[in-house]
Design an enzyme around this catalytic site. Structure first.
Site, PDB file in Angstrom:
ATOM      1  CE1 TYR A 151      44.817  12.650 -28.019  1.00 52.28           C
ATOM      2  CE2 TYR A 151      45.579  13.588 -30.080  1.00 52.28           C
ATOM      3  CZ  TYR A 151      45.405  12.491 -29.255  1.00 52.28           C
ATOM      4  OH  TYR A 151      45.814  11.256 -29.680  1.00 52.28           O
ATOM      5  CG  ASP A 234      35.033  -1.697 -31.055  1.00 53.80           C
ATOM      6  OD1 ASP A 234      34.260  -0.923 -31.637  1.00 53.80           O
ATOM      7  OD2 ASP A 234      34.667  -2.446 -30.118  1.00 53.80           O
ATOM      8  CG  ASP A 262      49.250   6.692 -36.460  1.00 55.04           C
ATOM      9  OD1 ASP A 262      49.335   7.664 -37.233  1.00 55.04           O
ATOM     10  OD2 ASP A 262      49.781   6.678 -35.330  1.00 55.04           O
TER      11      ASP A 262
END
Length: 360
Positions: A151, A234, A262
């Site tokens: 980011y 994962d 999230d």
């Protein structure tokens, strides 16, 4: 700027910058401030409001002027509602607010810790299976690195618009940046249940992942009382829905942290109850606190938005500024309010704020 302690705040008001933002942002912020005033008393906080977000850009073409950034830097803390344009507002370019406002604030104020508590509150529905819930309380904390990784804006395009276009986003990970967020996460683990899990993908991302793993193990040696764990990102997605009780403190990089928080919010009742803090632990700049949810322009102005995430974010703000007792009371009142909702009629935004303010 160093934040004042509660002892000095009785004489000098805490300078709180307030960015209501767009959509339901101003509505939920109003309730957060209502609870803040109720718990600390008049005059403890002096608020300065700033008009920032999609609406300002649409009116003026400005996102975050340097003059406003300079003013915000003088605050002791920032409370943000939400920013985001209404559906169909094609004049607001994708990434404009994210990079020009939110990330600009994080980078300018060195918010290298993004803090996301994840707790399944009593009475809150969850998509988790019943046998998972039988294993005990779900309560963990995600410490996400906030100023590096994918980011940070290191990338670009070549041959743009042609069939041979090349687009790159480079993940930047420094030993300095990784160590400081890992160390912060270990400190937080000592104040919780003394367990910390590193999430990464070092079997494939051998360079960045290797750096994270080495520094994690190095810092761990200084905290013999903290149990350590590692999961590939994962695999962590699986365990978040099959065994979330295994987590206490999670530390991870910027992108993985964005994703995992999230899912963490989804399994603990949704982003409508999720609080967050963008923290500058060194206190050289103000930290910023905000609900995880967006601006929800489809329900703006209807008085039906749930302000609980903002109120819980106010609790994080109070804790960061040294108001530990007040922070605990805010969380206790909010949790009790959540628990009492099951089977009750939906209340207005202001009614929820009134109830929690009265309870603190």
């Amino acid at each position: 700027m160093s934040a004042p302690t509660p002892a000095t705040s009785a004489r000098t008001p805490v300078n709180l910058a307030v960015i209501g933002g767009d959509g339901i942002g101003p509505e939920v912020v109003a309730e957060g401030l209502k609870v803040l005033d109720a718990i600390t008393g008049p005059g403890t906080f002096a608020t300065t409001r700033y008009d920032l977000g999609a609406a300002r850009w649409q009116r003026t073409g400005e996102v975050l002027p340097d003059s406003v950034l300079g003013e915000l830097a003088q605050a002791d803390a920032i409370l943000l509602g939400a920013v985001g344009a209404a559906p169909g507002a094609t004049d607001v370019p994708s990434g404009l607010l994210e990079r020009g406002l939110l990330l600009k604030l994080r980078f300018a104020f060195d918010h290298y810790v993004n803090l996301r508590p994840s707790r399944l509150y009593p009475g809150v529905p969850t998509p988790l299976a019943g046998d998972v819930l039988d294993r005990g309380e779900i309560d963990f904390l995600v410490v996400r690195e906030g100023t590096e990784g994918l980011y940070c804006g290191n990338g670009g395009t070549v041959r743009t618009g042609t069939p041979h276009e090349i687009a790159t986003e480079v993940s930047v990970n420094t030993a300095f940046g990784v160590e400081r967020v890992v160390r912060d996460a270990f400190e937080r683990a000592t104040r919780r249940r003394n367990k910390i899990t590193l999430l990464h993908k070092h079997n494939v991302l051998v360079n960045a992942g290797g750096l994270w793993r080495r520094l994690f193990e190095s810092v761990a040696a200084e905290y013999p009382g903290v149990t350590t764990d590692y999961l590939h990102i994962d695999a962590a997605m699986i365990f978040l829905v099959t065994d979330p009780q295994r987590f206490d403190v999670i530390v991870t990089d910027n992108l993985f942290g964005d994703i995992v928080t999230d899912l963490a919010a989804a399994v603990t009742g949704g982003i409508g109850l999720a609080a967050s803090g963008n923290i500058n632990p060194d206190r050289t700049f103000p930290s910023m606190f905000e609900p995880v949810h967006g601006s929800a322009p489809d329900i703006a102005g209807q008085g039906i938005a749930d302000p609980t995430a903002t109120i819980l974010s106010v609790g994080l703000l109070l804790e960061h500024l040294g108001f530990a007792e007040e922070a605990a009371r805010v969380e206790k009142a909010a949790v009790a309010d959540i628990a009492a909702r099951r089977g009750q009629p939906r209340r207005s935004t202001s009614a929820v704020g009134d109830a929690i303010a009265a309870a603190v």
